[in-house]
Design an enzyme around this catalytic site. Structure first.
Site, mmCIF file in Angstrom:
data_model
loop_
_atom_site.group_PDB
_atom_site.id
_atom_site.type_symbol
_atom_site.label_atom_id
_atom_site.label_comp_id
_atom_site.label_asym_id
_atom_site.label_seq_id
_atom_site.Cartn_x
_atom_site.Cartn_y
_atom_site.Cartn_z
ATOM 1 N N CYS A 94 31.025 -6.094 -6.252
ATOM 2 C CA CYS A 94 30.924 -5.991 -7.174
ATOM 3 C C CYS A 94 29.264 -5.192 -7.608
ATOM 4 O O CYS A 94 28.556 -5.201 -7.052
ATOM 5 C CB CYS A 94 30.400 -6.911 -8.258
ATOM 6 S SG CYS A 94 30.139 -6.883 -9.742
ATOM 7 N N HIS A 136 39.394 -8.576 -12.209
ATOM 8 C CA HIS A 136 37.809 -8.242 -11.646
ATOM 9 C C HIS A 136 37.212 -8.087 -13.314
ATOM 10 O O HIS A 136 36.522 -8.869 -13.874
ATOM 11 C CB HIS A 136 37.628 -8.022 -11.139
ATOM 12 C CG HIS A 136 35.848 -7.501 -10.385
ATOM 13 N ND1 HIS A 136 35.075 -7.709 -9.304
ATOM 14 C CD2 HIS A 136 35.023 -7.144 -11.140
ATOM 15 C CE1 HIS A 136 34.425 -7.340 -9.526
ATOM 16 N NE2 HIS A 136 34.217 -6.673 -10.729
ATOM 17 N N GLU A 137 37.375 -7.005 -13.684
ATOM 18 C CA GLU A 137 37.101 -6.801 -15.384
ATOM 19 C C GLU A 137 37.340 -7.814 -16.623
ATOM 20 O O GLU A 137 36.161 -8.123 -17.095
ATOM 21 C CB GLU A 137 37.395 -5.089 -15.677
ATOM 22 C CG GLU A 137 37.174 -4.033 -14.424
ATOM 23 C CD GLU A 137 35.325 -4.248 -13.862
ATOM 24 O OE1 GLU A 137 34.740 -4.531 -13.966
ATOM 25 O OE2 GLU A 137 35.565 -3.828 -12.437
ATOM 26 N N HIS A 140 34.385 -10.189 -16.132
ATOM 27 C CA HIS A 140 33.199 -10.105 -16.178
ATOM 28 C C HIS A 140 32.825 -9.854 -17.880
ATOM 29 O O HIS A 140 31.848 -10.625 -18.384
ATOM 30 C CB HIS A 140 32.426 -8.570 -15.912
ATOM 31 C CG HIS A 140 32.104 -8.361 -14.371
ATOM 32 N ND1 HIS A 140 30.896 -8.843 -14.292
ATOM 33 C CD2 HIS A 140 32.705 -7.292 -13.922
ATOM 34 C CE1 HIS A 140 30.533 -7.897 -12.818
ATOM 35 N NE2 HIS A 140 31.358 -7.451 -12.378
HETATM 36 CO CO CO Z 1 32.424 -6.653 -10.936
#
Ligand code: CO
Length: 174
Positions: A94, A136-137, A140
């Site tokens: 990341c 993954h995003e 976030h």
């Molecule tokens: Co990331």
């Protein structure tokens, strides 16, 4: 208005990374400028995806480009994902956690419903690496980092690096 000129890569433990990002409501020029800036930050840091909080902006927007190029980077606003299939384990990094790599479980398939910069809604089926990027995003946007998802052993291995990042952050924000 988003202050795009102030946007830069945000690293752990910046508070914005741990917060739930807010929905995008205004599809204006500053949002377009933000998306462009996010693509640049992603490419400069050799990433394949970047979420708003990683540019210091707590809004539900991310960019993704499986080959890491600006030309192929696509913008997803107010995304809602539907993961399916089986859990697959793969190594992930990341941009907000430089130096930390670890195995993360992700679903093998993922569809996404999002808005583009014009505000129009679209649906897409993730293919290949995008399936992992989407998950993954979207993490976030809910304030979750891969450091939260690592195995106990990997967390112990990352401990020193995380401490270093916290010290770097403190020094930069003195
Ligand atoms: Co990331």
């Amino acid at each position: 208005m988003i202050e795009v000129e102030k946007c830069c890569i945000t690293r752990y433990p910046a508070p914005v990374l741990a917060q739930k990002a807010k929905p995008v409501e205004e599809f204006d020029d500053s949002l377009r400028a933000l998306a462009d800036k996010m693509k640049d930050i992603m490419v400069e840091n050799k990433g394949v995806g970047l979420a708003g909080p990683q540019a210091g902006v707590g809004l539900r927007i991310f960019v993704a480009s499986p080959d890491g190029t600006k030309e192929n980077a696509k913008v997803y606003i107010n995304p809602v994902i539907t993961p399916s299939g089986t859990l697959v384990t793969n190594e992930e990094g990341c941009l907000s956690l430089p130096g930390i790599w670890g195995n993360v479980h992700r679903y093998s398939e993922c569809s996404i419903k999002a808005q583009g910069l014009d505000g129009k809604e679209f649906t897409e089926e993730g293919q290949g690496l995008l399936v992992r990027i989407f998950q993954h995003e979207c993490d976030h946007l809910d304030g979750t980092l891969i450091a939260d998802k690592l195995s106990t052993v990997a967390k112990i291995a990352a401990r020193r690096k995380l401490k270093q990042l916290r010290e770097d952050y403190e020094n930069q924000n003195k």
